[in-house]
Scaffold this motif. Structure first.
Motif, PDB file in Angstrom:
ATOM      1  N   ALA A 150      -4.100   5.084   4.389  1.00 34.53           N
ATOM      2  CA  ALA A 150      -4.507   3.851   3.711  1.00 34.53           C
ATOM      3  C   ALA A 150      -5.866   4.002   3.042  1.00 34.53           C
ATOM      4  CB  ALA A 150      -4.541   2.691   4.698  1.00 34.53           C
ATOM      5  N   LYS A 151      -6.657   4.990   3.488  1.00 37.95           N
ATOM      6  CA  LYS A 151      -7.950   5.217   2.850  1.00 37.95           C
ATOM      7  C   LYS A 151      -7.795   5.977   1.550  1.00 37.95           C
ATOM      8  CE  LYS A 151     -10.163   6.971   6.500  1.00 37.95           C
ATOM      9  NZ  LYS A 151     -11.243   7.445   7.394  1.00 37.95           N
ATOM     10  N   GLY A 152      -6.572   6.430   1.286  1.00 40.88           N
ATOM     11  CA  GLY A 152      -6.335   7.159   0.051  1.00 40.88           C
ATOM     12  C   GLY A 152      -6.574   8.650   0.167  1.00 40.88           C
ATOM     13  N   LEU A 165       0.807  -1.216   0.000  1.00 39.37           N
ATOM     14  CA  LEU A 165       0.000   0.000   0.000  1.00 39.37           C
ATOM     15  C   LEU A 165       0.846   1.275   0.000  1.00 39.37           C
ATOM     16  CD1 LEU A 165      -2.441  -1.911   0.847  1.00 39.37           C
ATOM     17  CD2 LEU A 165      -3.319   0.088   2.004  1.00 39.37           C
ATOM     18  N   LEU A 224      -0.758   6.373  -5.977  1.00 39.23           N
ATOM     19  CA  LEU A 224      -1.055   5.492  -4.848  1.00 39.23           C
ATOM     20  C   LEU A 224      -2.304   5.958  -4.113  1.00 39.23           C
ATOM     21  CD1 LEU A 224       2.463   4.761  -3.352  1.00 39.23           C
ATOM     22  CD2 LEU A 224       0.923   3.148  -4.451  1.00 39.23           C
ATOM     23  N   GLU A 225      -2.413   7.285  -3.929  1.00 35.47           N
ATOM     24  CA  GLU A 225      -3.594   7.833  -3.258  1.00 35.47           C
ATOM     25  C   GLU A 225      -4.874   7.384  -3.956  1.00 35.47           C
ATOM     26  OE1 GLU A 225      -3.369  12.120  -3.100  1.00 35.47           O
ATOM     27  OE2 GLU A 225      -1.803  11.960  -1.569  1.00 35.47           O
ATOM     28  N   ALA A 257      -7.428  -2.098  -0.313  1.00 34.59           N
ATOM     29  CA  ALA A 257      -7.759  -1.565   0.998  1.00 34.59           C
ATOM     30  C   ALA A 257      -7.164  -2.471   2.060  1.00 34.59           C
ATOM     31  CB  ALA A 257      -9.264  -1.474   1.181  1.00 34.59           C
ATOM     32  N   MET A 258      -7.014  -1.922   3.249  1.00 32.40           N
ATOM     33  CA  MET A 258      -6.358  -2.688   4.292  1.00 32.40           C
ATOM     34  C   MET A 258      -7.201  -2.657   5.564  1.00 32.40           C
ATOM     35  SD  MET A 258      -2.413  -2.733   5.080  1.00 32.40           S
ATOM     36  CE  MET A 258      -1.676  -3.744   6.326  1.00 32.40           C
ATOM     37  N   LEU A 302       2.746   2.343   2.537  1.00 32.35           N
ATOM     38  CA  LEU A 302       2.578   3.031   3.813  1.00 32.35           C
ATOM     39  C   LEU A 302       3.873   3.100   4.620  1.00 32.35           C
ATOM     40  CD1 LEU A 302      -0.853   1.584   4.933  1.00 32.35           C
ATOM     41  CD2 LEU A 302      -0.378   3.774   3.903  1.00 32.35           C
ATOM     42  N   ARG A 308      -5.328   3.531  -3.089  1.00 32.41           N
ATOM     43  CA  ARG A 308      -5.561   3.182  -1.688  1.00 32.41           C
ATOM     44  C   ARG A 308      -7.003   3.441  -1.301  1.00 32.41           C
ATOM     45  NH1 ARG A 308      -0.997   6.952   0.272  1.00 32.41           N
ATOM     46  NH2 ARG A 308       0.865   5.722  -0.127  1.00 32.41           N
ATOM     47  N   GLY A 309      -7.567   2.485  -0.605  1.00 30.52           N
ATOM     48  CA  GLY A 309      -8.939   2.652  -0.138  1.00 30.52           C
ATOM     49  C   GLY A 309      -9.940   2.469  -1.260  1.00 30.52           C
TER      50      GLY A 309
END
Lengths: 353, 307
Positions: free
Chosen positions: B211-213, A70, A99-100, A108-109, A72, A103-104
């Motif tokens: 992580a939610k972007g 991800l 990446l933004e 997702a994590m 992170l 992500r989500g």
């Protein structure tokens, strides 16, 4: 199953078959004491609709691998080599912007500790709505409807009321459900669950695992499931990767690895696990020693200082040469196939009964 | 919440009585108020006795205190050394000091928090080390040195500002004095914010937000800053009281006729009425500021509920 054919139709990028494929990943942290090789040459694939379990002791690089997927990790102290391909898109070299967007949304994590992973200052509903508004450009109202729908799906009673609650007003199991709902807001195609049930009691754990399986069936997402609980893995995953000191030591389908493990470390993990129907007087058989320091990993096979069978390998092979992990069902060990077979049948299997 | 506020207001009563009694006693012990009235000359004993009787100074201290407090509650703070009612002095002094405090607080919030966020996010980089060094210098140099230096350079040498503030004490004139007054607190706010930001940057919920972007900007402003500001808000809240009362040095340097100036005059002339009156009001300001900070907690942190 339609999702599976989708992958096959997609234009195949250079080599990898999986939806997520990690190729020869190396993650290094520079610390004051030196360079920590947290992940050292790891490769794996996950297909859509399938679950990959990753097991290993603390510090074996499970979480680091997935945080790296991800993006992170802290960019200042971390160096990353290798490839991470998500649906053919290279993530290691991707910009923060790209990446933004993923992500989500596409990936997702679910984090381990839902108490600290949710912000205490915003309502659960607001935290759930955020990614939906960001990625789908949804209005506040639409995001709220979606969040309530997801809360209901993960089994939170009275989702309309609970939407406005703060995380501290939720119980541990409900917080973890909210975390899952948050991860699923944008129907991610890749879901990484980092020990999602470790902090929960067994009944809640079972519910959460069921929930994840249901959701996977519904959305066909690929799941990477990190845990150190082999019991959870056996009911959850399709494939299994055993990690030790930042490397994969054994790989195969869950059934194969748990039924006939081929690596001394996996034997150790299985023998360390208590059985419900086991004899009370029979002592557990933990692996002696502790995981090696990744600042200065042992030469050769990183497991050799703790391995009970290294004297069966000719010469100093174990302490000098690092065994490789072949493709497919394999274990990174210098013991021959026959040796493993005999040791497993004579020494290991009786303990597991 | 309502019950909590009432309880806190009730708790203020003993604190208020204790603080005023203490200051009343201290001022009485400190010296002879009549001597102060006569100025530099020695007082004529007959006049002194008459004045003592007139001001009720021949009565026991506890009775003086009760009389004084009784008067205070009817809005009569007595008269100052120049025959002006103390309330009139307050009416001119407090607006000036409040303006000065507002400027100082704005400096603390805008500059202090901005620097704190910037350094907290870039911990260990040159910006961080540079700002840390500057704050250390600001903290270790006394206010009167900073004040006099700025007055000399900006006011006298370069002529950017007027070296002393007029009796109007407009906002424009108070900018440099406000900066001087805020300097030390500003350095503390910077350091406090920096530590808080650096600590929370590594927290799990910030990682979740990433992580939610969410874009970095939003992660910082919504998720990181919100939590990191709680200790800073406490500091700034309690600092309001300190700034209002502690402006004596700054107000002397720039000749601002505010609370600090009047207190200084009151102490110099040994005028009990002025000193006790101003300190009484300052005690109230402190108490109210603290209550507001505590109530603000509940607004910032939903986990805190007052019952």
């Amino acid at each position: 199953m339609t999702t599976l054919t989708k992958t096959e139709d997609a234009p195949a990028p250079t080599g990898p078959e999986g939806f997520l494929s990690v190729r020869d990943l190396k993650v290094r942290f520079s610390t004051e004491d030196g360079i920590v090789k947290a992940v050292d040459g790891l490769s794996f694939d996950v297909e859509r609709g399938r679950t990959l379990g990753i097991v290993g002791e603390s510090g074996s690089g499970k979480s680091v691998t997935n945080l790296t997927v991800l993006g992170l990790h802290s960019p200042r102290t971390t160096t990353i080599e290798g490839e991470i391909l998500l649906d053919g898109k290279e993530l290691v070299t991707a910009t923060e912007r790209e990446l933004e967007r993923l992500r989500g949304n596409k990936m997702a994590m679910i984090f381990q500790d839902p108490l600290t992973a949710l912000s205490p200052y915003y309502t659960v509903g607001r935290q759930l709505s955020e990614p939906y508004m960001k990625h789908r450009g949804a209005s506040k109202k639409e995001a709220k409807d979606r969040a309530i729908q997801m809360l209901e799906k993960v089994g939170i009673p009275q989702p309309k009321v609970r939407f406005d609650d703060y995380p501290h007003q939720f119980s541990g199991g409900m917080r973890q459900r909210a975390m899952i709902a948050m991860a699923l807001m944008c129907d991610p195609e890749l879901l990484i669950a980092d020990e999602p049930t470790t902090a929960l009691d067994v009944t809640v754990q079972a519910q959460i695992l069921d929930l994840l399986k249901d959701l996977q069936q519904e959305f066909g997402s690929a799941i990477v499931f990190i845990t150190h609980d082999l019991g959870v893995i056996s009911s959850m995953a399709d494939d299994l990767l055993v990690m030790y000191a930042g490397r994969a030591v054994e790989r195969g389908s869950v059934k194969e690895v748990l039924r006939s493990p081929k690596h001394p470390y996996t034997w150790g993990l299985l023998s360390s696990m208590p059985r419900l129907d086991g004899d009370i007087n029979q002592a557990l058989d933990p692996i002696p020693g502790s995981p090696p320091s990744l600042l200065n990993p042992p030469s050769g096979c990183p497991f050799h200082p703790r391995c009970a069978f290294k004297d069966q390998v000719a010469g100093d092979l174990c302490s000098q040469e690092r065994p490789t992990l072949a493709a497919g069902r394999a274990a990174a060990c210098h013991l021959t196939a026959e040796q493993k077979q005999t040791i497993f049948i004579d020494k290991i299997q009786p303990r597991l009964r | 919440m309502g019950r909590y506020v009432i309880r806190r207001l009730l708790q203020m009563i003993p604190v208020f009585i204790g603080a005023t009694l203490l200051i009343f006693l201290m001022v009485n012990v400190m010296g002879d108020p009549i001597a102060g009235l006569c100025g530099d000359r020695q007082c004529d004993p007959a006049t002194a006795a008459q004045l003592e009787k007139e001001f009720g100074l021949d009565k026991p201290v506890w009775q003086q205190y009760l009389t004084y407090m009784g008067n205070v509650f009817t809005g009569d703070f007595g008269t100052a050394f120049n025959g002006q009612p103390v309330t009139e002095l307050m009416a001119t002094a407090f607006p000036v000091t409040i303006r000065l405090t507002i400027i100082a607080i704005v400096f603390e919030i805008v500059i202090g928090i901005t620097l704190g966020v910037v350094t907290g996010l870039r911990r260990g980089r040159p910006v961080d080390s540079g700002v840390l060094l500057v704050t250390l210098v600001v903290i270790s140099v006394p206010t009167f040195v900073t004040g006099l230096l700025l007055q000399l350079l900006l006011g006298v040498k370069w002529g950017w500002i007027k070296p002393s503030v007029s009796s109007d004490a407009t906002f424009g004139e108070l900018i440099v004095p406000g900066l001087v007054l805020a300097s030390v607190s500003l350095a503390y706010v910077t350091r406090l914010t920096r530590t808080s930001i650096a600590e929370n940057k590594r927290s799990d919920y910030v990682r979740t937000a990433i992580a939610k972007g969410l874009p970095r900007r939003r992660v910082v402003t919504r998720h990181l800053l919100r939590n990191s500001l709680i200790p800073v808000v406490t500091f700034i809240g309690t600092d309001i009281g300190a700034l209002m009362g502690g402006a004596i040095v700054t107000e002397r340097i720039f000749n601002i006729h505010g609370v600090g100036f009047q207190l200084y005059q009151g102490i110099l002339r040994q005028n009990t009425q002025t000193v006790v009156g101003f300190v009484t009001v300052l005690v109230l300001v402190f108490l109210v500021a603290n209550l507001l900070v505590d109530l603000l907690y509940a607004v910032l942190d939903p986990r805190i509920r007052y019952a």
